[in-house]
Design an enzyme around this catalytic site. Structure first.
Site, PDB file in Angstrom:
ATOM      1  CG  ASP A  18      -2.105   0.907   1.084  1.00 12.73           C
ATOM      2  OD1 ASP A  18      -2.382   1.358  -0.055  1.00 12.73           O
ATOM      3  OD2 ASP A  18      -2.756   1.197   2.101  1.00 12.73           O
ATOM      4  CG  ASN A  66      -7.780  -1.962  -5.338  1.00 13.40           C
ATOM      5  OD1 ASN A  66      -6.879  -2.777  -5.114  1.00 13.40           O
ATOM      6  ND2 ASN A  66      -8.045  -0.969  -4.482  1.00 13.40           N
TER       7      ASN A  66
HETATM    8  C1  IPE Z   1      -5.479  -2.727  -0.301  1.00  9.62           C
HETATM    9  O1  IPE Z   1      -5.127  -1.403  -0.472  1.00  9.62           O
HETATM   10  C2  IPE Z   1      -5.483  -3.432  -1.621  1.00  9.62           C
HETATM   11  C3  IPE Z   1      -4.170  -3.634  -2.239  1.00  9.62           C
HETATM   12  C4  IPE Z   1      -3.021  -3.336  -1.693  1.00  9.62           C
HETATM   13  C5  IPE Z   1      -4.195  -4.235  -3.545  1.00  9.62           C
HETATM   14  P1  IPE Z   1      -6.237  -0.267  -0.631  1.00  9.62           P
HETATM   15  O2  IPE Z   1      -5.513   1.018  -0.768  1.00  9.62           O
HETATM   16  O3  IPE Z   1      -7.182  -0.627  -1.721  1.00  9.62           O
HETATM   17  O4  IPE Z   1      -7.012  -0.373   0.754  1.00  9.62           O
HETATM   18  P2  IPE Z   1      -7.914   0.690   1.489  1.00  9.62           P
HETATM   19  O5  IPE Z   1      -8.939   1.182   0.492  1.00  9.62           O
HETATM   20  O6  IPE Z   1      -7.029   1.795   1.956  1.00  9.62           O
HETATM   21  O7  IPE Z   1      -8.503  -0.063   2.633  1.00  9.62           O
HETATM   22  C1  IPE Z   2      -1.585   0.212  -3.385  1.00  9.86           C
HETATM   23  O1  IPE Z   2      -1.342   1.564  -3.430  1.00  9.86           O
HETATM   24  C2  IPE Z   2      -1.769  -0.386  -4.760  1.00  9.86           C
HETATM   25  C3  IPE Z   2      -3.141  -0.783  -5.072  1.00  9.86           C
HETATM   26  C4  IPE Z   2      -4.133  -0.737  -4.242  1.00  9.86           C
HETATM   27  C5  IPE Z   2      -3.398  -1.262  -6.420  1.00  9.86           C
HETATM   28  P1  IPE Z   2      -2.524   2.613  -3.412  1.00  9.86           P
HETATM   29  O2  IPE Z   2      -2.872   2.958  -4.833  1.00  9.86           O
HETATM   30  O3  IPE Z   2      -3.664   2.142  -2.598  1.00  9.86           O
HETATM   31  O4  IPE Z   2      -1.827   3.840  -2.741  1.00  9.86           O
HETATM   32  P2  IPE Z   2      -2.480   4.864  -1.702  1.00  9.86           P
HETATM   33  O5  IPE Z   2      -3.007   4.049  -0.554  1.00  9.86           O
HETATM   34  O6  IPE Z   2      -3.571   5.571  -2.430  1.00  9.86           O
HETATM   35  O7  IPE Z   2      -1.361   5.755  -1.320  1.00  9.86           O
HETATM   36 MG    MG Z   3      -4.103   2.363  -0.635  1.00  6.71          MG
END
Ligand code: IPE
Ligand code: IPE
Ligand code: MG
Length: 250
Positions: A18, A66
């Site tokens: 993340d 996502n």
């Molecule tokens: C969790 O991250 C999913 C992945 C790392 C693929 P998100 O960024 O989607 O999670 P939330 O929305 O902060 O809970």
């Molecule tokens: C994790 O990084 C990757 C995926 C969920 C695909 P994020 O895209 O959630 O990054 P933040 O949480 O918005 O910084």
């Molecule tokens: Mg995220």
């Protein structure tokens, strides 16, 4: 852990990768740049696992939820996934690591599915380790999928509903042969599970680091492993133990 306590065994590490978006936004860049930088971290962590002798690495790459993101980000992530698989394949062969995918493949485009299946087949016989990508993955969806399979076996008279127990459900998960994760790492400081491995994480150890995924390097991974090595896993007992195998009395 007391001084004479052996560190707990570590076969399976799962990571909620993340912070890609925030990493890019802090630099005034589009979020996709963060995802590209995050793909480099994946390569680095895979090498760390090989060196540390960790058999299974599961990476949460794209959740069921996502799909709610803007289409341009989702399309960019899917393109990145295909490029990653193409670029990573040689290393999987070199290291004799098997690629597996868990999640709702039917949600993915035919082109992405083809690329995944090609690499899965090409690496299927490797036994040095497994790289598992959770794609269009949701823990609740996985459990519901298992329940549906069990219900249809029961409806066909092939399973006695009274015999359904934890082992039955575990056998119908996406990858029933993979052991539960010993350690789940989440980067970027968020302290939630976000629908990841809900069943399998019952007794996993959690490690949260504020480091954003694109900045996560070997030293950060090693810090997580060192922290894990000092944990006492009790599994409901009063001293270091192993996961319960037997059905508890109810
Ligand atoms: C969790 O991250 C999913 C992945 C790392 C693929 P998100 O960024 O989607 O999670 P939330 O929305 O902060 O809970
Ligand atoms: C994790 O990084 C990757 C995926 C969920 C695909 P994020 O895209 O959630 O990054 P933040 O949480 O918005 O910084
Ligand atoms: Mg995220």
């Amino acid at each position: 852990m007391s001084a004479n306590q052996d560190p707990p065994s570590l076969r399976h590490v799962a990571i909620i990768m993340d912070g890609n978006g925030r990493w890019a936004q802090r630099r005034g860049w589009p979020r996709l740049k963060g995802h590209h930088a995050g793909a480099e971290t994946v390569r680095c962590v895979l090498q760390c696992c090989r060196r540390a002798g960790i058999q299974y690495l599961t990476l949460y790459a794209f959740s069921k939820e996502n799909w709610r993101r803007p289409k341009a980000e989702v399309d960019g992530l899917m393109r990145l996934l295909r490029d990653f698989l193409r670029r990573q394949e040689a290393e999987l062969h070199d290291q004799r690591v098997r690629l597996r995918v868990m999640g709702c493949r039917e949600d993915l485009s035919a082109a992405v599915r083809r690329e995944i299946e090609r690499v899965e087949v090409a690496t299927a016989s490797y036994e040095a380790g497994q790289l598992i990508l959770a794609l269009s993955y949701g823990g609740r969806t996985e459990i519901a999928h298992a329940a549906r399979q069990i219900a249809s076996l029961a409806a066909r008279g092939e399973l006695d509903p009274a015999s359904v127990d934890e082992q039955t459900l575990a056998r119908h998960l996406y990858l029933p042969d993979v052991p539960d994760p010993d350690l789940i790492i989440r980067t970027s400081g968020e302290q939630r599970i976000s629908n990841f491995l809900l069943w399998q994480s019952a007794y996993s150890e959690f490690y949260v680091t504020p480091v954003l995924w694109p900045d996560f390097r070997e030293a950060d991974f090693q810090a997580a492993l060192d922290n894990y090595a000092a944990r006492l896993r009790r599994f409901g007992g009063i001293e270091a133990g192993t996961p319960p195998q037997e059905k508890p009395p109810c």
